[in-house]
Scaffold this motif. Structure first.
Motif, PDB file in Angstrom:
ATOM      1  N   LEU A  35       0.827  -1.210   0.000  1.00  0.00           N
ATOM      2  CA  LEU A  35       0.000   0.000   0.000  1.00  0.00           C
ATOM      3  C   LEU A  35       0.861   1.258   0.000  1.00  0.00           C
ATOM      4  CD1 LEU A  35      -2.553  -1.058   2.766  1.00  0.00           C
ATOM      5  CD2 LEU A  35      -2.951  -1.052   0.297  1.00  0.00           C
ATOM      6  N   ASN A  36       0.356   2.305  -0.656  1.00  0.00           N
ATOM      7  CA  ASN A  36       0.963   3.624  -0.560  1.00  0.00           C
ATOM      8  C   ASN A  36       0.380   4.346   0.644  1.00  0.00           C
ATOM      9  OD1 ASN A  36       2.678   3.627  -2.815  1.00  0.00           O
ATOM     10  ND2 ASN A  36       1.071   4.362  -4.180  1.00  0.00           N
ATOM     11  N   MET A  37       1.216   5.120   1.323  1.00  0.00           N
ATOM     12  CA  MET A  37       0.783   5.965   2.428  1.00  0.00           C
ATOM     13  C   MET A  37       0.571   7.372   1.865  1.00  0.00           C
ATOM     14  SD  MET A  37       2.904   7.079   5.854  1.00  0.00           S
ATOM     15  CE  MET A  37       2.836   5.491   6.703  1.00  0.00           C
ATOM     16  N   HIS A  38      -0.632   7.906   2.055  1.00  0.00           N
ATOM     17  CA  HIS A  38      -0.972   9.246   1.572  1.00  0.00           C
ATOM     18  C   HIS A  38      -1.035  10.192   2.766  1.00  0.00           C
ATOM     19  CE1 HIS A  38      -2.267   8.115  -2.587  1.00  0.00           C
ATOM     20  NE2 HIS A  38      -2.229   6.919  -1.997  1.00  0.00           N
ATOM     21  N   ILE A  39      -0.162  11.202   2.765  1.00  0.00           N
ATOM     22  CA  ILE A  39      -0.138  12.158   3.863  1.00  0.00           C
ATOM     23  C   ILE A  39      -1.236  13.185   3.634  1.00  0.00           C
ATOM     24  CG2 ILE A  39       1.251  13.860   5.117  1.00  0.00           C
ATOM     25  CD1 ILE A  39       2.296  10.932   5.298  1.00  0.00           C
ATOM     26  N   GLY A  40      -2.080  13.347   4.643  1.00  0.00           N
ATOM     27  CA  GLY A  40      -3.147  14.333   4.580  1.00  0.00           C
ATOM     28  C   GLY A  40      -2.655  15.664   5.097  1.00  0.00           C
ATOM     29  N   GLU A  41      -2.712  15.851   6.410  1.00  0.00           N
ATOM     30  CA  GLU A  41      -2.317  17.124   7.002  1.00  0.00           C
ATOM     31  C   GLU A  41      -1.163  16.926   7.970  1.00  0.00           C
ATOM     32  OE1 GLU A  41      -4.713  20.958   8.445  1.00  0.00           O
ATOM     33  OE2 GLU A  41      -5.162  19.183   9.644  1.00  0.00           O
ATOM     34  N   VAL A  42      -0.227  17.864   7.939  1.00  0.00           N
ATOM     35  CA  VAL A  42       0.878  17.923   8.893  1.00  0.00           C
ATOM     36  C   VAL A  42       0.698  19.214   9.681  1.00  0.00           C
ATOM     37  CG1 VAL A  42       3.381  18.124   9.182  1.00  0.00           C
ATOM     38  CG2 VAL A  42       2.444  16.677   7.359  1.00  0.00           C
ATOM     39  N   THR A  43       0.641  19.112  11.005  1.00  0.00           N
ATOM     40  CA  THR A  43       0.483  20.279  11.870  1.00  0.00           C
ATOM     41  C   THR A  43       1.619  20.314  12.868  1.00  0.00           C
ATOM     42  OG1 THR A  43      -1.927  20.175  11.660  1.00  0.00           O
ATOM     43  CG2 THR A  43      -1.056  21.460  13.494  1.00  0.00           C
ATOM     44  N   VAL A  44       2.192  21.493  13.053  1.00  0.00           N
ATOM     45  CA  VAL A  44       3.248  21.694  14.042  1.00  0.00           C
ATOM     46  C   VAL A  44       2.849  22.865  14.927  1.00  0.00           C
ATOM     47  CG1 VAL A  44       5.083  20.752  12.605  1.00  0.00           C
ATOM     48  CG2 VAL A  44       4.567  23.190  12.459  1.00  0.00           C
ATOM     49  N   SER A  45       3.278  22.844  16.179  1.00  0.00           N
ATOM     50  CA  SER A  45       2.983  23.945  17.095  1.00  0.00           C
ATOM     51  C   SER A  45       4.099  24.034  18.113  1.00  0.00           C
ATOM     52  CB  SER A  45       1.634  23.726  17.790  1.00  0.00           C
ATOM     53  OG  SER A  45       1.669  22.545  18.563  1.00  0.00           O
ATOM     54  N   GLY A  46       4.180  25.173  18.757  1.00  0.00           N
ATOM     55  CA  GLY A  46       5.219  25.318  19.752  1.00  0.00           C
ATOM     56  C   GLY A  46       5.037  26.512  20.645  1.00  0.00           C
ATOM     57  N   VAL A  47       5.645  26.416  21.811  1.00  0.00           N
ATOM     58  CA  VAL A  47       5.726  27.562  22.696  1.00  0.00           C
ATOM     59  C   VAL A  47       6.641  28.607  22.050  1.00  0.00           C
ATOM     60  CG1 VAL A  47       6.445  28.362  24.985  1.00  0.00           C
ATOM     61  CG2 VAL A  47       5.197  26.198  24.747  1.00  0.00           C
ATOM     62  N   PRO A  48       7.818  28.198  21.552  1.00  0.00           N
ATOM     63  CA  PRO A  48       8.640  29.189  20.856  1.00  0.00           C
ATOM     64  C   PRO A  48       8.188  29.359  19.405  1.00  0.00           C
ATOM     65  CG  PRO A  48       9.791  27.104  20.891  1.00  0.00           C
ATOM     66  CD  PRO A  48       8.517  26.915  21.683  1.00  0.00           C
ATOM     67  N   GLU A  49       8.499  30.506  18.834  1.00  0.00           N
ATOM     68  CA  GLU A  49       8.317  30.704  17.396  1.00  0.00           C
ATOM     69  C   GLU A  49       9.167  29.668  16.683  1.00  0.00           C
ATOM     70  OE1 GLU A  49       9.064  34.259  14.120  1.00  0.00           O
ATOM     71  OE2 GLU A  49       9.483  34.605  16.233  1.00  0.00           O
ATOM     72  N   GLY A  50       8.692  29.176  15.525  1.00  0.00           N
ATOM     73  CA  GLY A  50       9.470  28.135  14.870  1.00  0.00           C
ATOM     74  C   GLY A  50       9.321  28.101  13.363  1.00  0.00           C
ATOM     75  N   LYS A  51      10.359  27.592  12.729  1.00  0.00           N
ATOM     76  CA  LYS A  51      10.354  27.292  11.299  1.00  0.00           C
ATOM     77  C   LYS A  51      10.679  25.816  11.172  1.00  0.00           C
ATOM     78  CE  LYS A  51      13.678  28.038   7.944  1.00  0.00           C
ATOM     79  NZ  LYS A  51      14.643  28.883   7.226  1.00  0.00           N
TER      80      LYS A  51
END
Length: 184
Positions: free
Chosen positions: A68-84
């Motif tokens: 099977l292929n894995m299909h990525i839907g949504e990627v979410t990141v969060s943090g207390v510090p500002e981030g890239k």
């Protein structure tokens, strides 16, 4: 009203109107909904409360299915510090991370994901960058997400990582939603 038999002759008759148009109805739903409802193959990998410094790979996801292929839907990141953040295509053998067990979002199925997932409260090591796929930025105490709509596809053995690229060290979280479909 005229009717026609379905191709296999087992699902009943389909209606045909007076202008020789097939009477149909349909539903419009995302592919991950179909994968979840019909097959139980939609998942969420949560990489919770990691303490990071810039330049570390902190989340890893590899498709271990051979069929099977894995299909990525949504990627979410969060943090207390500002981030890239970088979402990256990687190779290698992930090490030094903590195992993450993706959760099947169809709670009635209980099928496990064919995946290896790791979080990196300490940096995940052993990976080689192939390509950067996208970049995510957020301000302090906020989040950012990329909705790939299943268009980021990991074939058997393919993997991605999230690199906390730039920002002050601190507490961060990430989650990746994905589903599986047949290889075409």
């Amino acid at each position: 009203m005229a009717t026609i038999d379905d191709g296999g002759g087992v699902n009943g008759k389909a209606g045909v109107d007076s202008e020789q148009r097939l009477e149909t109805s349909g539903s419009d739903a995302p592919r991950d909904f179909h994968a979840s409802r019909k097959h139980g193959l939609a998942f969420s990998a949560i990489y919770a409360t990691m303490t990071v410094v810039a330049g570390e790979d902190v989340a890893y996801l590899k498709n271990t299915s051979s069929t099977l292929n894995m299909h990525i839907g949504e990627v979410t990141v969060s943090g207390v510090p500002e981030g890239k953040w970088w979402v990256k295509h990687v190779t290698g053998v992930a090490a030094a991370g903590t195992a993450v067990v993706p959760v099947n979002v169809n709670l009635s199925k209980g099928i496990p994901a064919d995946a290896t997932a790791m979080s990196g409260d300490t940096a995940i090591t052993g990976l080689t960058d192939v390509n950067n796929i996208t970049i995510l930025r957020h301000v302090a105490n906020d989040q950012a997400s990329e909705d790939f709509d299943g268009g980021l596809i990991l074939g058997p053995g393919d993997a991605i990582a999230l690199e906390y690229n730039t920002g002050a060290g601190g507490l961060v979280d990430a989650d990746i939603h994905f589903h599986y479909e047949a290889i075409v």
